[in-house]
Design an enzyme around this catalytic site. Structure first.
Site, PDB file in Angstrom:
ATOM      1  N   GLU A 153      -2.273  78.339 -75.314  1.00 40.90           N
ATOM      2  CA  GLU A 153      -2.666  79.629 -74.746  1.00 40.90           C
ATOM      3  C   GLU A 153      -1.692  80.175 -74.909  1.00 40.90           C
ATOM      4  O   GLU A 153      -0.311  79.612 -74.416  1.00 40.90           O
ATOM      5  CB  GLU A 153      -3.222  79.628 -73.521  1.00 40.90           C
ATOM      6  CG  GLU A 153      -4.698  78.665 -73.185  1.00 40.90           C
ATOM      7  CD  GLU A 153      -5.759  78.334 -71.712  1.00 40.90           C
ATOM      8  OE1 GLU A 153      -5.121  79.420 -71.328  1.00 40.90           O
ATOM      9  OE2 GLU A 153      -6.527  77.785 -71.581  1.00 40.90           O
ATOM     10  N   SER A 187       5.257  76.685 -72.584  1.00 40.16           N
ATOM     11  CA  SER A 187       6.420  74.989 -72.193  1.00 40.16           C
ATOM     12  C   SER A 187       4.789  74.383 -70.532  1.00 40.16           C
ATOM     13  O   SER A 187       5.248  73.675 -70.723  1.00 40.16           O
ATOM     14  CB  SER A 187       7.366  75.174 -71.607  1.00 40.16           C
ATOM     15  OG  SER A 187       8.081  74.819 -73.117  1.00 40.16           O
ATOM     16  N   ILE A 232      -2.310  75.810 -82.779  1.00 46.74           N
ATOM     17  CA  ILE A 232      -3.753  75.105 -83.227  1.00 46.74           C
ATOM     18  C   ILE A 232      -3.338  74.643 -84.000  1.00 46.74           C
ATOM     19  O   ILE A 232      -4.292  74.855 -85.007  1.00 46.74           O
ATOM     20  CB  ILE A 232      -4.977  75.131 -82.329  1.00 46.74           C
ATOM     21  CG1 ILE A 232      -5.023  75.976 -81.137  1.00 46.74           C
ATOM     22  CG2 ILE A 232      -5.603  74.107 -81.911  1.00 46.74           C
ATOM     23  CD1 ILE A 232      -4.422  74.746 -79.953  1.00 46.74           C
ATOM     24  N   ARG A 261      26.341  65.284-108.771  1.00 44.69           N
ATOM     25  CA  ARG A 261      26.545  66.669-108.989  1.00 44.69           C
ATOM     26  C   ARG A 261      28.226  66.126-109.280  1.00 44.69           C
ATOM     27  O   ARG A 261      29.400  65.406-108.618  1.00 44.69           O
ATOM     28  CB  ARG A 261      26.313  67.658-107.789  1.00 44.69           C
ATOM     29  CG  ARG A 261      27.825  68.553-108.082  1.00 44.69           C
ATOM     30  CD  ARG A 261      26.982  69.445-109.267  1.00 44.69           C
ATOM     31  NE  ARG A 261      27.485  70.588-108.419  1.00 44.69           N
ATOM     32  CZ  ARG A 261      27.293  72.335-109.469  1.00 44.69           C
ATOM     33  NH1 ARG A 261      27.012  71.711-110.364  1.00 44.69           N
ATOM     34  NH2 ARG A 261      27.932  73.121-109.242  1.00 44.69           N
ATOM     35  N   GLY A 288      25.179  72.778-101.444  1.00 42.57           N
ATOM     36  CA  GLY A 288      25.592  73.945-102.076  1.00 42.57           C
ATOM     37  C   GLY A 288      24.219  75.371-101.554  1.00 42.57           C
ATOM     38  O   GLY A 288      23.413  75.394-101.449  1.00 42.57           O
ATOM     39  N   GLU A 346       4.766  69.149 -79.473  1.00 42.28           N
ATOM     40  CA  GLU A 346       4.883  68.431 -78.243  1.00 42.28           C
ATOM     41  C   GLU A 346       5.987  68.107 -77.329  1.00 42.28           C
ATOM     42  O   GLU A 346       6.200  67.203 -76.980  1.00 42.28           O
ATOM     43  CB  GLU A 346       4.800  67.606 -79.125  1.00 42.28           C
ATOM     44  CG  GLU A 346       3.646  67.366 -80.405  1.00 42.28           C
ATOM     45  CD  GLU A 346       1.745  66.418 -79.702  1.00 42.28           C
ATOM     46  OE1 GLU A 346       2.488  65.875 -78.339  1.00 42.28           O
ATOM     47  OE2 GLU A 346       1.413  66.254 -80.269  1.00 42.28           O
ATOM     48  N   THR A 397       8.544  70.606 -76.332  1.00 39.14           N
ATOM     49  CA  THR A 397      10.471  71.539 -76.907  1.00 39.14           C
ATOM     50  C   THR A 397      11.611  70.097 -76.354  1.00 39.14           C
ATOM     51  O   THR A 397      11.832  69.181 -75.687  1.00 39.14           O
ATOM     52  CB  THR A 397      11.232  72.447 -76.088  1.00 39.14           C
ATOM     53  OG1 THR A 397      10.678  72.611 -74.520  1.00 39.14           O
ATOM     54  CG2 THR A 397       9.997  73.636 -76.822  1.00 39.14           C
ATOM     55  N   SER A 398      12.527  70.352 -77.288  1.00 44.13           N
ATOM     56  CA  SER A 398      14.058  69.142 -76.482  1.00 44.13           C
ATOM     57  C   SER A 398      14.322  69.493 -75.206  1.00 44.13           C
ATOM     58  O   SER A 398      14.133  68.704 -74.746  1.00 44.13           O
ATOM     59  CB  SER A 398      15.107  69.657 -77.285  1.00 44.13           C
ATOM     60  OG  SER A 398      14.922  69.391 -78.467  1.00 44.13           O
ATOM     61  N   GLU A 399      14.105  70.916 -74.578  1.00 42.06           N
ATOM     62  CA  GLU A 399      13.876  71.323 -73.179  1.00 42.06           C
ATOM     63  C   GLU A 399      13.315  70.228 -72.556  1.00 42.06           C
ATOM     64  O   GLU A 399      13.595  70.096 -70.903  1.00 42.06           O
ATOM     65  CB  GLU A 399      14.549  73.110 -72.905  1.00 42.06           C
ATOM     66  CG  GLU A 399      15.646  73.460 -73.872  1.00 42.06           C
ATOM     67  CD  GLU A 399      15.068  73.729 -74.903  1.00 42.06           C
ATOM     68  OE1 GLU A 399      16.416  74.118 -76.067  1.00 42.06           O
ATOM     69  OE2 GLU A 399      14.132  73.680 -75.586  1.00 42.06           O
TER      70      GLU A 399
END
Length: 379
Positions: free
Chosen positions: A127, A132, A157, A268, A339, A363, A365-367
């Site tokens: 919401e 989190s 969503i 390259r 590059g 899904e 956060t990393s925290e």
């Protein structure tokens, strides 16, 4: 301990890879530029019996396992993060909770069309004010006779504007905390159901991300998924599978970026030789490969343990954390290898780089993953 994929899983992976190379890769940048959901791709995935890989055959699925599903998600992510994101949101969030917690009638009415690819699924938890803290929920479902009246706003969503059904979390018992949250199956055709925003994003624009407004949406009590108050328990179980999904998708994004960088580095030339012969570039590409292998192993381990019915909260969180960060790091390095060309939309790394960032946010956060892992480790 077996590290080789079963033959059936390899066959499915190879089928999806060929499909992605011929049908998805040629339009991956086009659909991103146009902000267009590629309905035709999902119709074809349905024809290939891939829209319900982990769902039982009796409910329209392929009867596969989560490892097989993770392989499909990885292959889709390898060419298009947007297609992969809508696919995993459909499967792990829109479809599988109905399979896991629904009645037989709910599975036949709502899960089967999703598994057969006749419709796309969505899941509405977040919401505007929650972020989190997903349990901080203002959406309510009030019981009136044999109906529930649902009101509230849901944010970010995936698939909501193209979905055939949406699983909505709502408070049925105010003041009860986690025990007061329930899950409902909503039809976008329900009166009062409105998509009010489709967000322009940094990346993944071929996968729609929406805001929903629910204004006195009336649903019959048979649209309650499970029992009243089961919503948060269902959410935690769903997120275990969802984190494996994002880990697999992240691994695919990283693989696609790596392959682009390796190919460019070997073709390259600068100062009379391929840039892959220079230590700085070679070491960067080698590091990419190492990160991908680690992410894939963690993802496959989490998926296998999930299939065994084990508690995978720690493993799924660990896989999601590692793979999502690997995707962003590998994609960033792929841009660097290219590059100036890497900064243009003529080359894929810029798209992988933009797409990968969401993997560290969605899904959990990393925290939040560090928080989950700390709790699992008793810290």
């Amino acid at each position: 301990m077996e590290f080789d994929l079963p033959s059936e899983h390899r066959m499915v992976r190879d089928t999806v890879r060929e499909f992605c190379e011929t049908e998805v890769a040629p339009i991956a940048q086009e659909i991103e530029d146009e902000h267009r959901f590629p309905r035709e791709v999902f119709d074809q995935l349905g024809e290939l019996d891939l829209m319900g890989v982990p769902a039982p055959e009796e409910y329209g699925g392929a009867g596969g396992d989560y490892l097989m599903y993770a392989l499909v998600a990885e292959e889709l992510g390898r060419v298009s993060g947007a297609v992969g994101l809508s696919y995993v949101a459909h499967t792990s969030l829109g479809l599988m909770p109905i399979v896991a917690f629904g009645t037989d009638e709910q599975k036949r009415r709502w899960a089967a069309p999703l598994a057969r690819g006749e419709a796309v699924g969505a899941w509405a938890l977040t919401e505007p004010s929650s972020g989190s803290d997903a349990s901080d929920m203002d959406t309510t479902a009030r019981k009136e006779g044999d109906e529930y009246v649902i009101s509230g706003t849901k944010q970010f969503i995936t698939n909501a504007n193209i979905a055939g059904s949406v699983l909505v979390k709502a408070v049925t018992e105010p003041g009860a905390g986690y025990d007061g949250i329930s899950t409902f199956i909503l039809d976008p055709e329900d009166d009062g159901f409105e998509v009010t925003e489709v967000w322009d994003k940094m990346g993944l624009n071929a996968s729609p991300t929406c805001e929903l407004r629910l204004e006195n949406v009336r649903v019959p009590e048979e649209r309650l998924l499970g029992e009243e108050g089961d919503g948060w328990t269902q959410t935690k179980k769903t997120l275990d599978g969802g984190r494996i999904s994002i880990a697999a998708l992240s691994t695919g994004l990283a693989q696609g970026a790596f392959e682009a960088a390796r190919e460019y580095a070997t073709e390259r030339e600068q100062f009379g030789k391929p840039i892959s012969k220079f230590d700085a570039v070679r070491d960067m590409v080698v590091a990419m490969n190492r990160k991908i292998e680690r992410a894939r192993l963690l993802t496959h381990k989490a998926a296998c343990r999930y299939d065994e019915g084990a508690d995978v909260t720690r493993l799924s969180s660990l896989a999601k954390l590692d793979a999502s960060e690997a995707a962003r790091e590998v994609a960033e390095d792929a841009v660097q290898v290219h590059g100036g060309y890497g900064y243009t939309t003529d080359f894929a790394p810029q798209r992988f780089y933009r797409d990968a960032k969401l993997m560290e946010i969605g899904e959990g956060t990393s925290e939040i993953q560090h928080l989950v892992l700390g709790r699992e480790l008793g810290l």
